[in-house]
Write a protein that holds these residues in place. Sequence first.
Motif, short mmCIF file in Angstrom:
data_model
loop_
_atom_site.label_atom_id
_atom_site.label_comp_id
_atom_site.label_asym_id
_atom_site.label_seq_id
_atom_site.Cartn_x
_atom_site.Cartn_y
_atom_site.Cartn_z
N MET A 139 25.44 32.95 41.37
CA MET A 139 24.22 33.06 40.61
C MET A 139 24.04 34.44 40.00
SD MET A 139 20.95 31.13 41.85
CE MET A 139 20.90 29.70 42.84
N GLN A 140 25.10 35.18 39.87
CA GLN A 140 25.04 36.53 39.33
C GLN A 140 24.51 36.53 37.90
OE1 GLN A 140 25.33 39.13 41.19
NE2 GLN A 140 24.96 40.55 39.54
N PHE A 141 24.86 35.50 37.11
CA PHE A 141 24.40 35.44 35.73
C PHE A 141 22.88 35.39 35.64
CE2 PHE A 141 24.16 31.05 36.90
CZ PHE A 141 23.11 30.55 36.15
N LEU A 142 22.24 34.91 36.67
CA LEU A 142 20.79 34.79 36.69
C LEU A 142 20.11 36.14 36.47
CD1 LEU A 142 18.66 32.56 37.16
CD2 LEU A 142 18.64 33.23 39.55
N HIS A 143 20.70 37.20 37.00
CA HIS A 143 20.10 38.53 36.90
C HIS A 143 20.10 39.08 35.48
CE1 HIS A 143 19.62 38.84 41.19
NE2 HIS A 143 20.87 38.47 41.36
N THR A 144 20.90 38.50 34.60
CA THR A 144 20.94 38.97 33.23
C THR A 144 19.84 38.34 32.37
OG1 THR A 144 22.51 37.27 32.54
CG2 THR A 144 23.43 39.34 33.37
N LEU A 145 19.20 37.28 32.88
CA LEU A 145 18.14 36.60 32.14
C LEU A 145 16.81 37.33 32.33
CD1 LEU A 145 18.98 32.92 33.13
CD2 LEU A 145 19.56 34.08 31.00
N PRO A 146 15.91 37.22 31.36
CA PRO A 146 14.57 37.80 31.54
C PRO A 146 13.86 37.17 32.75
CG PRO A 146 14.92 37.09 29.27
CD PRO A 146 16.08 36.59 30.06
N ILE A 147 13.00 37.94 33.39
CA ILE A 147 12.31 37.49 34.60
C ILE A 147 11.57 36.17 34.39
CG2 ILE A 147 10.41 38.05 36.18
CD1 ILE A 147 11.51 40.93 36.21
N PRO A 148 10.83 35.98 33.28
CA PRO A 148 10.16 34.68 33.12
C PRO A 148 11.14 33.51 33.08
CG PRO A 148 9.20 36.28 31.64
CD PRO A 148 10.43 36.92 32.23
N LEU A 149 12.28 33.70 32.46
CA LEU A 149 13.28 32.63 32.38
C LEU A 149 13.92 32.37 33.74
CD1 LEU A 149 14.35 30.73 30.26
CD2 LEU A 149 16.12 32.39 29.71
N GLN A 150 14.20 33.42 34.49
CA GLN A 150 14.72 33.26 35.85
C GLN A 150 13.74 32.45 36.70
OE1 GLN A 150 16.09 36.82 37.94
NE2 GLN A 150 16.28 37.86 35.96
N THR A 151 12.47 32.86 36.62
CA THR A 151 11.44 32.24 37.44
C THR A 151 11.25 30.78 37.07
OG1 THR A 151 10.32 34.37 37.65
CG2 THR A 151 9.02 32.40 38.15
N VAL A 152 11.08 30.51 35.79
CA VAL A 152 10.85 29.13 35.34
C VAL A 152 12.07 28.26 35.62
CG1 VAL A 152 10.49 27.70 33.28
CG2 VAL A 152 9.09 29.73 33.65
N GLY A 153 13.27 28.79 35.41
CA GLY A 153 14.48 28.01 35.68
C GLY A 153 14.60 27.62 37.15
N LEU A 154 14.37 28.58 38.03
CA LEU A 154 14.44 28.29 39.46
C LEU A 154 13.32 27.36 39.90
CD1 LEU A 154 15.42 31.81 40.85
CD2 LEU A 154 16.82 29.73 40.93
N LEU A 155 12.11 27.55 39.36
CA LEU A 155 11.01 26.66 39.70
C LEU A 155 11.25 25.25 39.17
CD1 LEU A 155 7.85 28.91 39.23
CD2 LEU A 155 8.78 28.03 41.37
N LEU A 156 11.88 25.14 38.02
CA LEU A 156 12.20 23.81 37.48
C LEU A 156 13.16 23.08 38.41
CD1 LEU A 156 12.01 21.78 35.12
CD2 LEU A 156 13.92 22.97 34.08
N LEU A 157 14.23 23.75 38.80
CA LEU A 157 15.19 23.14 39.73
C LEU A 157 14.52 22.83 41.07
CD1 LEU A 157 18.32 25.35 38.96
CD2 LEU A 157 17.96 22.95 38.31
N SER A 158 13.71 23.75 41.55
CA SER A 158 13.00 23.55 42.81
C SER A 158 12.11 22.32 42.73
CB SER A 158 12.16 24.79 43.11
OG SER A 158 11.25 24.54 44.15
N ASN A 159 11.42 22.15 41.62
CA ASN A 159 10.51 21.02 41.47
C ASN A 159 11.23 19.69 41.36
OD1 ASN A 159 7.37 21.30 41.09
ND2 ASN A 159 8.34 23.26 40.60
N ILE A 160 12.43 19.70 40.84
CA ILE A 160 13.22 18.47 40.83
C ILE A 160 13.49 18.03 42.27
CG2 ILE A 160 15.46 17.48 40.24
CD1 ILE A 160 15.33 19.27 37.66
N PHE A 161 13.94 18.97 43.10
CA PHE A 161 14.15 18.65 44.52
C PHE A 161 12.84 18.24 45.19
CE2 PHE A 161 18.10 21.10 43.93
CZ PHE A 161 19.00 20.23 44.55
N MET A 162 11.76 18.97 44.91
CA MET A 162 10.48 18.66 45.53
C MET A 162 10.03 17.25 45.18
SD MET A 162 6.71 20.31 44.84
CE MET A 162 6.54 19.41 43.31
N THR A 163 10.16 16.88 43.93
CA THR A 163 9.72 15.56 43.49
C THR A 163 10.53 14.46 44.18
OG1 THR A 163 9.01 16.50 41.39
CG2 THR A 163 9.29 14.12 41.48
N PHE A 164 11.84 14.66 44.30
CA PHE A 164 12.64 13.69 45.03
C PHE A 164 12.27 13.67 46.51
CE2 PHE A 164 15.39 13.38 41.35
CZ PHE A 164 15.79 12.05 41.41
#
Length: 120
Positions: free
Chosen positions: A1-26
Amino acid sequence: MQFLHTLPIPLQTVGLLLLSNIFMTFAWYGHLRNLAAAPWYMAAVASWGIALFEYLLQVPANRIGHTLWSVGQLKIVQEVITLSVFVPFAALYLGEPLKWDYLWAGLCLVGAVYFIFRGG
């Protein structure tokens, strides 16, 4: 996940929360389709297993996001993402009918985003 650190903080946060919410919903609702005939405690154990992956994404998302946003802002972003994940999941995976209420709820969240992110 090293590439994640190159993204802007809002994009990192939203991307991780999006993936997290997919798992949460399931974890929260997937058992209604997959384990409907199983005892509730088997569904709970399966949900806990899925929720582990949710937390492995959600905790770093909130830590990263909190360097830029308040807890209230993080929560509202998470709620917008939750509805954005839940509506397609309910319709496509669970076969629930789409309702106008989802649109109205989304519009309320737009208002929540406005109020939590405005400068006042």
